[in-house]
Motif scaffolding. Structure first.
Motif, PDB file in Angstrom:
ATOM      1  N   ILE A 113      -6.608   8.975  -8.697  1.00 40.98           N
ATOM      2  CA  ILE A 113      -6.099   7.606  -8.765  1.00 40.98           C
ATOM      3  C   ILE A 113      -5.353   7.382 -10.077  1.00 40.98           C
TER       4      ILE A 113
ATOM      5  N   ALA B  84       0.857  -1.190   0.000  1.00 40.71           N
ATOM      6  CA  ALA B  84       0.000   0.000   0.000  1.00 40.71           C
ATOM      7  C   ALA B  84       0.889   1.234   0.000  1.00 40.71           C
TER       8      ALA B  84
ATOM      9  N   THR C 150      -4.243   0.747  -3.076  1.00 42.37           N
ATOM     10  CA  THR C 150      -4.595   2.130  -2.768  1.00 42.37           C
ATOM     11  C   THR C 150      -6.029   2.200  -2.271  1.00 42.37           C
TER      12      THR C 150
ATOM     13  N   GLN D 197      -1.989   8.464  -9.427  1.00 45.09           N
ATOM     14  CA  GLN D 197      -1.243   7.473  -8.652  1.00 45.09           C
ATOM     15  C   GLN D 197      -0.749   6.348  -9.558  1.00 45.09           C
TER      16      GLN D 197
ATOM     17  N   ASP E 202      -7.405   8.948  -2.862  1.00 41.75           N
ATOM     18  CA  ASP E 202      -6.808  10.132  -2.253  1.00 41.75           C
ATOM     19  C   ASP E 202      -7.621  10.521  -1.021  1.00 41.75           C
TER      20      ASP E 202
ATOM     21  N   THR F 250       1.256   5.562  -1.750  1.00 42.10           N
ATOM     22  CA  THR F 250       0.921   6.650  -2.685  1.00 42.10           C
ATOM     23  C   THR F 250       2.083   7.619  -2.849  1.00 42.10           C
TER      24      THR F 250
END
Length: 300
Positions: free
Chosen positions: A212, A174, A193, A215, A196, A176
């Motif tokens: 996303i 996990a 993820t 990301q 946000d 970001t």
């Protein structure tokens, strides 16, 4: 692109009062993986029953045959790589090689101070995570490991016979931020993820999809830096923390629409929470089961 559907079962039920039946039902419904949270306590569940992740997954392994099992996510907040590796190797053996380790840097919740320490800064969490994951990788793949780091040490730590899954059980990382994404690129078999978090309160589903997508782009760049093809990395979305909140579980059509939009971003796996009445994860159980049984065919 096919899309796998998984669930996360919070460890809040006594095993003989609904815990066991939930894991068995998850297998019956055809979920790819059933995860649980690896916390000492969590949010609004803090003052109620809450059980350990590894014993819960061990019990689940004993009453299921095909269902993959995992954590979303384990963190350095109260874990040490040496002891964690031993537990994971044991769990992987008991389950017959059905375990995935979801692992993250941890946050500022109750786990962060339960051992009496001050909560770590975001920078320190990222730095510890950067040491935690590579050491855990070694402990799960080598028979004997010695290591002296800034935060973690191992002295001739033995892990024989190793994992059933070779070279080790898969990591779902996990992340970001840039350092976490580099760890996912190098050590992960999957990336996780929740979207946000800044958009959860006031953002829109469209803004979430845009964030996303960003990301995903950063993950692609992190993989390119080490010459890895990002398509070889599974991408997991843990739902419930985007501006959509629980709306995707209101109907089969709502979920198919939500999942389809995120499949287009490149996700291989969508994880939904097992319904818990009176909580943020409340949902109609009949609709939940319909989604479990019918959504994948509509998304294939």
């Amino acid at each position: 692109m096919s899309l796998r559907l998984s669930t996360v079962i919070l460890p809040h039920l006594r095993w003989h009062e609904g815990g066991r039946s939930a894991w068995q039902r998850a297998e019956q419904l055809g979920f790819h993986t059933a995860f649980t949270y690896d916390h000492l306590s969590w949010r609004t569940f803090r003052d109620g029953p809450w059980f350990g992740a590894v014993p819960t997954l061990t019990a689940a392994a004993a009453v299921t045959d095909r269902l993959r099992l995992g954590t979303l996510v384990t963190s350095p907040n109260f874990r040490h790589p040496v002891t964690l590796a031993k537990e994971l190797i044991s769990l992987d053996d008991i389950s017959g090689g059905r375990v995935t380790l979801g692992v993250g840097a941890g946050g500022t919740g109750f786990d962060a101070t339960a051992l009496g320490q001050d909560p770590w800064t975001p920078r320190e969490r990222a730095t510890r995570f950067g040491e935690f994951v590579p050491l855990l990788d070694r402990l799960l793949t080598e028979d004997s490991v010695s290591y002296e780091g800034d935060f973690y040490s191992a002295h001739e730590a033995r892990n024989i016979p190793g994992c059933v899954q070779r070279p080790r059980l898969p990591f779902a990382v996990a992340a970001t931020g840039p350092r976490g994404l580099r760890l996912a690129a190098r050590y992960g078999q999957a990336w996780v993820t929740t979207g946000d978090p800044k958009l959860y309160e006031d953002g829109s589903p469209e803004q979430s999809v845009h964030a996303i997508r960003g990301q995903m782009g950063k993950l692609t760049d992190a993989c390119a830096e080490i010459g890895r093809d990002v398509t070889g990395l599974d991408k997991i979305l843990l739902t419930g923390f985007t501006p959509d909140r629980s709306r995707p579980l209101e109907s089969l059509n709502a979920f198919v629409d939500f999942a389809g939009r995120h499949r287009e971003l490149g996700f291989t796996d969508i994880v939904i929470h097992w319904p818990i009445p009176g909580s943020d994860f409340a949902a109609d159980e009949k609709v939940f089961e319909q989604i479990a049984m019918e959504a994948s065919s509509q998304l294939s």
